[in-house]
Scaffold this active site. Structure first.
Site, PDB file in Angstrom:
ATOM      1  N   LYS A  16       0.847  -1.212   0.000  1.00  0.00           N
ATOM      2  CA  LYS A  16       0.000   0.000   0.000  1.00  0.00           C
ATOM      3  C   LYS A  16       0.869   1.243   0.000  1.00  0.00           C
ATOM      4  CE  LYS A  16      -3.968  -1.150   2.950  1.00  0.00           C
ATOM      5  NZ  LYS A  16      -4.610  -0.751   4.203  1.00  0.00           N
ATOM      6  N   ASP A  75      -8.219   1.926   4.192  1.00  0.00           N
ATOM      7  CA  ASP A  75      -8.765   0.615   4.539  1.00  0.00           C
ATOM      8  C   ASP A  75      -9.337   0.030   3.263  1.00  0.00           C
ATOM      9  OD1 ASP A  75      -8.947  -1.107   6.963  1.00  0.00           O
ATOM     10  OD2 ASP A  75     -10.985  -1.351   6.183  1.00  0.00           O
ATOM     11  N   SER A  76      -8.950  -1.189   2.984  1.00  0.00           N
ATOM     12  CA  SER A  76      -9.294  -1.749   1.683  1.00  0.00           C
ATOM     13  C   SER A  76      -9.453  -3.251   1.783  1.00  0.00           C
ATOM     14  CB  SER A  76      -8.204  -1.383   0.676  1.00  0.00           C
ATOM     15  OG  SER A  76      -6.930  -1.651   1.204  1.00  0.00           O
ATOM     16  N   PHE A 159       0.631  -6.892  -4.531  1.00  0.00           N
ATOM     17  CA  PHE A 159       0.665  -7.571  -3.237  1.00  0.00           C
ATOM     18  C   PHE A 159      -0.703  -8.202  -2.984  1.00  0.00           C
ATOM     19  CE2 PHE A 159      -1.897  -4.604  -0.687  1.00  0.00           C
ATOM     20  CZ  PHE A 159      -1.905  -3.485  -1.503  1.00  0.00           C
ATOM     21  N   GLY A 160      -0.850  -8.788  -1.812  1.00  0.00           N
ATOM     22  CA  GLY A 160      -2.146  -9.317  -1.377  1.00  0.00           C
ATOM     23  C   GLY A 160      -2.774 -10.264  -2.400  1.00  0.00           C
ATOM     24  N   TYR A 161      -4.020  -9.992  -2.748  1.00  0.00           N
ATOM     25  CA  TYR A 161      -4.800 -10.872  -3.618  1.00  0.00           C
ATOM     26  C   TYR A 161      -4.557 -10.599  -5.113  1.00  0.00           C
ATOM     27  CZ  TYR A 161      -7.447 -11.754   0.695  1.00  0.00           C
ATOM     28  OH  TYR A 161      -7.822 -12.100   1.982  1.00  0.00           O
ATOM     29  N   ASP A 162      -3.629  -9.721  -5.446  1.00  0.00           N
ATOM     30  CA  ASP A 162      -3.404  -9.358  -6.859  1.00  0.00           C
ATOM     31  C   ASP A 162      -3.200 -10.556  -7.797  1.00  0.00           C
ATOM     32  OD1 ASP A 162      -3.767  -6.646  -6.509  1.00  0.00           O
ATOM     33  OD2 ASP A 162      -1.643  -6.181  -6.312  1.00  0.00           O
ATOM     34  N   LYS A 183      -1.789  -0.774 -13.070  1.00  0.00           N
ATOM     35  CA  LYS A 183      -2.558  -1.068 -11.853  1.00  0.00           C
ATOM     36  C   LYS A 183      -3.010   0.237 -11.192  1.00  0.00           C
ATOM     37  CE  LYS A 183      -2.855  -2.837  -7.193  1.00  0.00           C
ATOM     38  NZ  LYS A 183      -2.340  -3.523  -6.006  1.00  0.00           N
ATOM     39  N   ARG A 189      -7.376   1.749  -5.209  1.00  0.00           N
ATOM     40  CA  ARG A 189      -6.553   2.723  -4.480  1.00  0.00           C
ATOM     41  C   ARG A 189      -6.234   3.918  -5.383  1.00  0.00           C
ATOM     42  NH1 ARG A 189      -3.660  -0.711  -2.831  1.00  0.00           N
ATOM     43  NH2 ARG A 189      -4.865  -0.910  -0.917  1.00  0.00           N
TER      44      ARG A 189
END
Ligand code: ITT
Length: 203
Positions: A16, A75-76, A159-162, A183, A189
């Protein structure tokens, strides 16, 4: 809202942080501070809100009041229709505390095993809150990125669920296979930060 003393970016998520700096740095020419710059890495805030918006305010307010800076919190998370909106506000802790990104997205893939593509719709949502502790004012901005969940992970950007999220218009590529600039131009975001920029320019 007075940004002349800079903005504290109140996130411990490195993915983030990188994106917020990249996107906001081009439009808001103020000093950015990270949690380590203000020795705030061990300051813990309980995210007990029921919505992204509640949690964004909880985080921004807590850091702003404690450290005295205008503070930006994000927050995401990911909402999967077949999972009735899960993981939602629990996106970061969906596979338990300390889980890796791969644990998170593999859990979603497992839960969607055998589910046909038309039922794999999902979206990333982001709510940003910018909080000024001096005049106790705050603004929100929001962004959404629609897509579907892939059947296998692909790509290493982001990152994360990408690696399991295919944004609308880019199939069969996941967001982790796209150039970071792309992206940022289509992401939840990126959109929330664009909206924030417009609000700041109006003020
Ligand atoms: P901070 O609260 O310190 O900002 P966090 O990671 O705990 O960091 P959240 O509570 O907002 O943040 O959880 C968001 C989770 O949603 C994040 O950990 C990712 O797993 C996921 N997520 C959010 N934005 C994402 C993105 O752009 N790509 C992939 N996954 C994302």
């Amino acid at each position: 809202m007075n940004l002349s003393r800079g903005i504290l970016l109140a996130t411990s998520n490195k993915g983030k942080l990188k994106e917020i700096r990249q996107i906001l740095g081009e439009v808001v020419h103020v000093q950015f501070y990270t949690l380590s710059d203000v020795n705030a890495e061990n300051f813990d805030v309980e995210e007990n809100g029921k919505t992204f918006k509640e949690n964004a305010l909880i985080k921004a307010k807590a850091y702003a009041e404690k450290f005295g800076f205008v503070t930006l919190a994000d927050d995401s998370g990911l909402e999967v229709d077949y999972l009735k909106g899960a993981p939602g506000v629990k996106s970061a802790r969906y596979a338990g505390t300390g889980a890796k990104d791969s644990d998170l997205y593999n859990k979603v893939l497992k839960e969607l095993k055998g589910v046909p593509s038309e039922k794999r719709t999902a979206r990333f949502k982001c709510v940003i809150c910018l909080y000024d502790p001096e005049d106790v004012s705050y603004i929100f901005s929001e962004g959404v990125c629609e897509g579907v969940i892939s059947t296998i992970p692909a790509g290493s950007n982001g990152f994360g669920y990408d690696p399991v999220f295919i944004p609308d218009g880019f199939a069969p590529k996941t967001i982790a296979e796209l150039d970071p600039k792309i992206k940022n131009s289509i992401s939840h975001r990126g959109r929330a930060l664009e909206a924030l920029k417009s609000k700041l320019l109006q003020n």
